[in-house]
Design a protein around this motif. Structure first.
Motif, PDB file in Angstrom:
ATOM      1  N   HIS A 233      50.517  57.703  57.742  1.00 57.45           N
ATOM      2  CA  HIS A 233      50.605  56.649  56.728  1.00 57.45           C
ATOM      3  C   HIS A 233      49.470  56.802  55.730  1.00 57.45           C
ATOM      4  N   ARG A 234      49.831  56.803  54.474  1.00 53.07           N
ATOM      5  CA  ARG A 234      48.805  56.835  53.437  1.00 53.07           C
ATOM      6  C   ARG A 234      48.196  55.446  53.258  1.00 53.07           C
ATOM      7  N   PRO A 235      46.921  55.368  53.086  1.00 48.80           N
ATOM      8  CA  PRO A 235      46.304  54.042  52.881  1.00 48.80           C
ATOM      9  C   PRO A 235      46.766  53.432  51.552  1.00 48.80           C
ATOM     10  N   ARG A 236      47.023  52.145  51.601  1.00 46.20           N
ATOM     11  CA  ARG A 236      47.435  51.432  50.388  1.00 46.20           C
ATOM     12  C   ARG A 236      46.222  51.185  49.510  1.00 46.20           C
ATOM     13  N   LEU A 237      46.370  51.553  48.248  1.00 50.74           N
ATOM     14  CA  LEU A 237      45.279  51.338  47.299  1.00 50.74           C
ATOM     15  C   LEU A 237      45.358  49.918  46.766  1.00 50.74           C
ATOM     16  N   GLY A 238      44.279  49.211  46.802  1.00 46.36           N
ATOM     17  CA  GLY A 238      44.262  47.838  46.321  1.00 46.36           C
ATOM     18  C   GLY A 238      43.199  47.646  45.258  1.00 46.36           C
ATOM     19  N   LEU A 239      43.274  46.535  44.575  1.00 44.27           N
ATOM     20  CA  LEU A 239      42.299  46.189  43.556  1.00 44.27           C
ATOM     21  C   LEU A 239      41.370  45.114  44.085  1.00 44.27           C
ATOM     22  N   PRO A 240      40.138  45.095  43.641  1.00 39.62           N
ATOM     23  CA  PRO A 240      39.246  43.996  44.028  1.00 39.62           C
ATOM     24  C   PRO A 240      39.823  42.658  43.567  1.00 39.62           C
ATOM     25  N   GLY A 241      39.693  41.660  44.386  1.00 37.22           N
ATOM     26  CA  GLY A 241      40.277  40.373  44.055  1.00 37.22           C
ATOM     27  C   GLY A 241      39.750  39.759  42.779  1.00 37.22           C
ATOM     28  N   TRP A 242      38.466  40.028  42.484  1.00 35.06           N
ATOM     29  CA  TRP A 242      37.866  39.410  41.301  1.00 35.06           C
ATOM     30  C   TRP A 242      38.463  39.937  40.005  1.00 35.06           C
ATOM     31  N   VAL A 243      39.096  41.136  40.051  1.00 30.47           N
ATOM     32  CA  VAL A 243      39.670  41.717  38.835  1.00 30.47           C
ATOM     33  C   VAL A 243      40.766  40.823  38.253  1.00 30.47           C
ATOM     34  N   PHE A 244      41.483  40.129  39.129  1.00 32.83           N
ATOM     35  CA  PHE A 244      42.603  39.308  38.662  1.00 32.83           C
ATOM     36  C   PHE A 244      42.142  38.095  37.863  1.00 32.83           C
ATOM     37  N   VAL A 245      40.911  37.658  38.062  1.00 31.60           N
ATOM     38  CA  VAL A 245      40.425  36.467  37.347  1.00 31.60           C
ATOM     39  C   VAL A 245      40.250  36.749  35.853  1.00 31.60           C
ATOM     40  N   PRO A 246      39.454  37.764  35.447  1.00 30.48           N
ATOM     41  CA  PRO A 246      39.368  38.036  34.009  1.00 30.48           C
ATOM     42  C   PRO A 246      40.690  38.513  33.421  1.00 30.48           C
ATOM     43  N   ALA A 247      41.511  39.192  34.250  1.00 29.13           N
ATOM     44  CA  ALA A 247      42.820  39.619  33.752  1.00 29.13           C
ATOM     45  C   ALA A 247      43.692  38.409  33.413  1.00 29.13           C
ATOM     46  N   ALA A 248      43.669  37.419  34.286  1.00 32.51           N
ATOM     47  CA  ALA A 248      44.450  36.206  34.035  1.00 32.51           C
ATOM     48  C   ALA A 248      43.906  35.436  32.837  1.00 32.51           C
ATOM     49  N   LEU A 249      42.584  35.395  32.700  1.00 35.02           N
ATOM     50  CA  LEU A 249      41.978  34.710  31.548  1.00 35.02           C
ATOM     51  C   LEU A 249      42.339  35.417  30.243  1.00 35.02           C
ATOM     52  N   GLY A 250      42.330  36.751  30.268  1.00 34.15           N
ATOM     53  CA  GLY A 250      42.708  37.502  29.073  1.00 34.15           C
ATOM     54  C   GLY A 250      44.151  37.266  28.694  1.00 34.15           C
ATOM     55  N   ALA A 251      45.034  37.272  29.701  1.00 37.36           N
ATOM     56  CA  ALA A 251      46.448  37.013  29.429  1.00 37.36           C
ATOM     57  C   ALA A 251      46.647  35.598  28.893  1.00 37.36           C
TER      58      ALA A 251
END
Length: 264
Positions: free
Chosen positions: A5-23
């Motif tokens: 099984h290949r490890p699933r690549l994930g994003l740091p949780g904090w990245v979604f906060v500025p991304a949501a604010l930008g959107a």
């Protein structure tokens, strides 16, 4: 036999906060505009004679300026991406200068070039050709501000794609023109499509250079952004309705182009 099984690549949780604010920063003003539209009068506001004339003029001139951007921008991008010469960085900076210049500065530069007393305008006027404050001036103003978008997009695609296929074709005896038409252009077609839609969208929303170089004559030089600006002073509801039309048209253009690029 165990399956690896290949490890699933994930994003740091904090990245979604500025991304949501930008959107939210982009989407919220559009939603606010929707709340100010008088939907009962919307059809009447966007189908008036001046509104239809401005929209049709914007679409015609933006299409014409996009054609000019392709005709001039493709060779410019190829030269910048595939050659090296003294002063190339200076030339690239000058080509991309309209990206950072205020559009009104571009309009002034065009006026002193093609106006009646301009660098070329005086000669054109003697020949009976007037450019400033005509529909041609609108196309030139839009081309001036939109051309760098196509050059940047296409030059990036050319550099990313490399030259290996072109070198193979040249080794097999293909002439430079054949390599350019049969190898280079097909390889960067998605980048060309993306650059063309960026140029069209930029031309569609052009205001500063247009009003400075072409003026605002209904049916001749008054594009949709100029009509929106004028309506804002006299009829705010009409300005909001026309702004929504411009948003919808631009969204449709970008959506269609992205689907075409995916298909390619």
């Amino acid at each position: 036999m165990s399956r690896t099984h290949r490890p699933r690549l994930g994003l740091p949780g904090w990245v979604f906060v500025p991304a949501a604010l930008g959107a939210l920063f982009v989407v919220l003003p559009l939603l606010a505009m929707l709340t100010r539209v008088d939907w009962t009068q919307f059809p009447e506001l966007v189908t008036s004679e001046s509104s239809r004339a401005a929209l049709l003029l914007s679409l015609r001139t933006s299409a014409a300026s996009t054609v000019l951007c392709v005709l001039f921008g493709v060779p410019m991008a190829v030269v910048l991406a595939r050659t090296e010469f003294r002063g190339q960085s200076v030339l690239r900076s000058l080509v991309l200068l309209p990206l950072v210049l205020p559009p009104v500065v571009g309009g002034i530069a065009l006026l002193y070039t093609f106006g009646r007393r301009g660098l070329l305008g005086h000669t054109l006027d003697v020949l009976g050709l007037q450019v400033a404050f005509t529909t041609t001036a609108v196309v030139l103003a839009q081309t001036f501000v939109a051309l760098p978008f196509l050059v940047v997009s296409l030059e990036g695609a050319l550099r990313t794609g490399g030259q290996r296929y072109e070198e193979v074709a040249a080794t097999l005896g293909a002439r430079p023109t054949t390599v350019f038409l049969r190898v280079t252009l097909p390889l960067v077609l998605p980048g060309l499509a993306s650059g063309a839609v960026l140029a069209f969208a930029r031309a569609l929303g052009e205001f500063g250079a247009t009003i400075t170089f072409a003026g605002s004559l209904q049916g001749v030089t008054r594009t949709l952004p100029l009509e929106i600006y004028l309506q804002r002073e006299t009829d705010p509801q009409a300005a909001v309705a026309l702004s929504l039309v411009l948003v919808v048209v631009a969204t449709l253009v970008i959506t269609v182009t992205r689907r075409s690029r995916t298909a390619l």
